[in-house]
Scaffold this active site. Structure first.
Site, PDB file in Angstrom:
ATOM      1  CD  GLU A   1     -32.095  12.344  -1.096  1.00 10.76           C
ATOM      2  OE1 GLU A   1     -31.010  12.189  -1.060  1.00 10.76           O
ATOM      3  OE2 GLU A   1     -33.111  11.480  -1.392  1.00 10.76           O
ATOM      4  N   PRO A   2     -31.236  18.393  -0.207  1.00 12.73           N
ATOM      5  CG  PRO A   2     -31.682  20.583  -0.238  1.00 12.73           C
ATOM      6  CD  PRO A   2     -32.086  19.209  -0.737  1.00 12.73           C
TER       7      PRO A   2
ATOM      8  NE  ARG B   1     -21.803  19.520   4.503  1.00 15.78           N
ATOM      9  CZ  ARG B   1     -21.425  18.737   5.327  1.00 15.78           C
ATOM     10  NH1 ARG B   1     -20.740  19.329   6.432  1.00 15.78           N
ATOM     11  NH2 ARG B   1     -20.945  17.657   5.287  1.00 15.78           N
TER      12      ARG B   1
ATOM     13  NE  ARG C   1     -19.217  19.479   9.685  1.00 14.18           N
ATOM     14  CZ  ARG C   1     -18.219  20.143   9.375  1.00 14.18           C
ATOM     15  NH1 ARG C   1     -17.979  21.261   9.986  1.00 14.18           N
ATOM     16  NH2 ARG C   1     -17.777  20.118   8.149  1.00 14.18           N
TER      17      ARG C   1
ATOM     18  CE1 TYR D   1     -17.061  13.433   8.612  1.00 14.12           C
ATOM     19  CE2 TYR D   1     -17.978  15.536   9.757  1.00 14.12           C
ATOM     20  CZ  TYR D   1     -18.076  14.040   9.285  1.00 14.12           C
ATOM     21  OH  TYR D   1     -19.328  13.464   9.264  1.00 14.12           O
TER      22      TYR D   1
ATOM     23  CB  CYS E   1      -9.742  13.014  29.171  1.00 10.16           C
ATOM     24  SG  CYS E   1     -10.233  14.009  30.640  1.00 10.16           S
ATOM     25  CD  GLU E   2     -10.414  11.199  22.928  1.00 15.00           C
ATOM     26  OE1 GLU E   2      -9.664  10.983  22.014  1.00 15.00           O
ATOM     27  OE2 GLU E   2     -11.359  10.149  23.110  1.00 15.00           O
TER      28      GLU E   2
ATOM     29  CE1 TYR F   1     -25.013  15.344   8.010  1.00 15.83           C
ATOM     30  CE2 TYR F   1     -24.379  17.372   6.829  1.00 15.83           C
ATOM     31  CZ  TYR F   1     -25.051  16.175   6.901  1.00 15.83           C
ATOM     32  OH  TYR F   1     -25.928  15.848   5.878  1.00 15.83           O
TER      33      TYR F   1
HETATM   34  C1  PLP Z   1     -26.072  12.867   3.816  1.00 17.81           C
HETATM   35  C2  PLP Z   1     -27.391  12.570   2.546  1.00 17.81           C
HETATM   36  C3  PLP Z   1     -27.785  13.913   2.234  1.00 17.81           C
HETATM   37  C4  PLP Z   1     -27.629  15.100   2.572  1.00 17.81           C
HETATM   38  O1  PLP Z   1     -26.333  15.687   2.339  1.00 17.81           O
HETATM   39  P1  PLP Z   1     -25.983  17.348   2.697  1.00 17.81           P
HETATM   40  O2  PLP Z   1     -24.413  17.225   2.276  1.00 17.81           O
HETATM   41  O3  PLP Z   1     -25.937  17.480   3.919  1.00 17.81           O
HETATM   42  O4  PLP Z   1     -26.737  17.922   1.638  1.00 17.81           O
HETATM   43  C5  PLP Z   1     -28.811  13.655   0.979  1.00 17.81           C
HETATM   44  N1  PLP Z   1     -29.088  12.387   0.777  1.00 17.81           N
HETATM   45  C6  PLP Z   1     -28.639  11.371   1.316  1.00 17.81           C
HETATM   46  C7  PLP Z   1     -28.899   9.895   0.604  1.00 17.81           C
HETATM   47  C8  PLP Z   1     -27.520  11.362   2.245  1.00 17.81           C
HETATM   48  O5  PLP Z   1     -26.814  10.324   2.813  1.00 17.81           O
END
Ligand code: PLP
Length: 421
Positions: free
Chosen positions: A275-276, A278, A314, A318, A346-347, A375
């Site tokens: 599940e990539p 980013r 971000r 972070y 204004c921060e 993101y």
């Molecule tokens: C956020 C998330 C991802 C994706 O993460 P990346 O760092 O963007 O690759 C995949 N699976 C789940 C369950 C997530 O919460």
């Protein structure tokens, strides 16, 4: 590698000059590259070659309809974490059998909608959720395919706000209790156990934590099979990091990540899902902004930009680094002077970078934040009543607005007065 390069002194997205898009849509805006998104998806797809697999793009990284539609056409699946994302994925042409549904707090309504519309699997994160899903599915006369997300208690060695695989995090069930929970799942009438899910965090820059988590999943696969469960699918999550600073050493490549998967779980004969998010979208997007003022402070120079923390949170959230480059290529060897890059909000937190060496920039100049595709737009807000900024997709020499900037009227008219006023 991305497709945002200088050509004859002008920053381009593929073959389109950024300045041309800025003139057409105004600043600030996000721009994504089709070629880069495609390339990143294929890197993962190729990294898993030889194994039965599906790359499920985590659309929470960049959920624009056009981006998800591109992924659908490339053959990707998608990981969704809300009903909104599910409906967007379907609207983008993603078939239900390629949608996995993650998240710790799926409501019964979300379960119903996904079961009705078609779903590959739910990644279940707790026992109460498992029981609710069984009830919902049974009431519909359906059986919901599930994996259970296990929390392997592995340190992902990333920012604390995006680490998800330690026992103190809210995600998944403790891996030590997995056999017990799987036994209950198997006994519930509305569920069909198909596999195991794990996701330990985001922006991982080392492979070892993945290796450690996947080894635990491999061991668990054996135990669960011995208990009689037909474990045939492993969802290994996302999380592979990207190089935010060009000057730094690069995180591992998808192909090396693929090798870790092959070594740790390749022998199990399972279908592999990843599940990539980013890595697919991050370096496929820029945030383009204009310098409003150059302000000489008492002891520092401020570049006041028309983009702000509400557009790209971000850095504030972070302490993230984004490379910021001028859209007109600076002359070779030009002196770089430190500046604070700030927005108009204004921060004090509305600061993108402090004392960043920057080439000379003047009022009206365009700059581009690199690595802003993931993101970025998805986390934007209208704080300070700043309308959400547009998103643009480039493909070769063409570009199109894939989310328009709302007018001030549209933004103002979304609020309404109560009848007694
Ligand atoms: C956020 C998330 C991802 C994706 O993460 P990346 O760092 O963007 O690759 C995949 N699976 C789940 C369950 C997530 O919460």
């Amino acid at each position: 590698m991305d497709h945002f390069q200088y050509h004859q002194g002008q920053l381009q997205a593929e073959e389109v000059p950024i300045a041309e898009i800025a003139a057409a849509v105004g600043t600030p805006f996000y721009v994504y590259s089709t070629a880069t998104l495609t390339r990143h998806y294929r890197l993962f797809d190729e990294a898993l070659a030889g194994m039965d697999h599906l790359v499920c793009y985590a659309m929470k990284a960049c959920g624009n309809l056009a981006v998800v539609a591109l992924m659908a056409r490339l053959g990707a699946g998608v990981d969704v974490v809300s009903m909104g994302e599910y409906l967007k994925a379907r609207a983008a042409g993603m078939p239900g059998e390629r949608i996995v549904f993650s998240g710790v707090g799926k409501t019964r309504e979300e379960m119903r909608v996904a079961l009705e519309g078609g779903i590959r699997q739910f990644n279940v994160e707790s026992e109460p959720e498992m029981r609710a899903l069984s009830e919902v599915a049974s009431a519909m006369g359906r059986v919901a395919p599930i994996t259970i997300r296990v929390n392997p208690d592995v340190d992902a060695r990333t920012h604390e706000k995006i680490a998800t695989g330690k026992k103190e995090n809210k995600f998944g069930i403790p891996i030590g209790r997995a056999r017990e929970v799987y036994a209950e799942a198997a006994a519930l009438p509305g569920l069909e156990v198909v596999g195991i899910d794990v996701h330990i965090g985001s922006q991982l820059t080392e492979l070892a934590p993945f290796g450690a988590a996947y080894a635990k999943v491999a061991e668990l696969t054996g135990l669960l099979r011995a208990d009689g469960h037909d474990i045939r699918r492993l969802d290994l999550g996302g999380g592979l990091g990207i190089p935010y600073e060009r000057s730094n050493s690069a995180p591992p490549q998808p192909v090396e990540y693929g090798e870790v998967i092959r070594r740790s779980v390749g022998h199990l004969g399972c279908e592999i899902e990843i599940e990539p998010g980013r890595l697919i979208a991050g370096n496929a997007g820029l945030l383009v902004s204009r310098v409003i003022y150059v302000k000489e402070g008492e002891d520092r120079r401020f570049l006041i930009l028309d983009a702000a923390m509400n557009d790209l949170i971000r850095p504030a959230m972070y302490a993230a680094h984004h490379d910021v480059v001028p859209v007109i290529e600076p002359a070779a060897g030009v002196e770089q002077l430190p500046a604070d890059l700030v927005g108009p909000v204004c921060e004090t937190g509305d600061t993108f970078a402090r004392q960043r060496p920057m080439p000379p920039l003047a009022e009206g100049d365009l700059v581009a934040f690199r690595s802003a595709g993931a993101y970025g737009a998805v986390m934007a807000s209208e704080y300070n009543a700043r309308p959400l900024i547009p998103e643009v997709l480039v493909d070769g020499h063409q570009f199109a607005v894939i989310r328009a900037r709302p007018s001030y009227d549209e933004m103002v008219n979304r609020d309404t007065l109560p009848p007694w006023m």
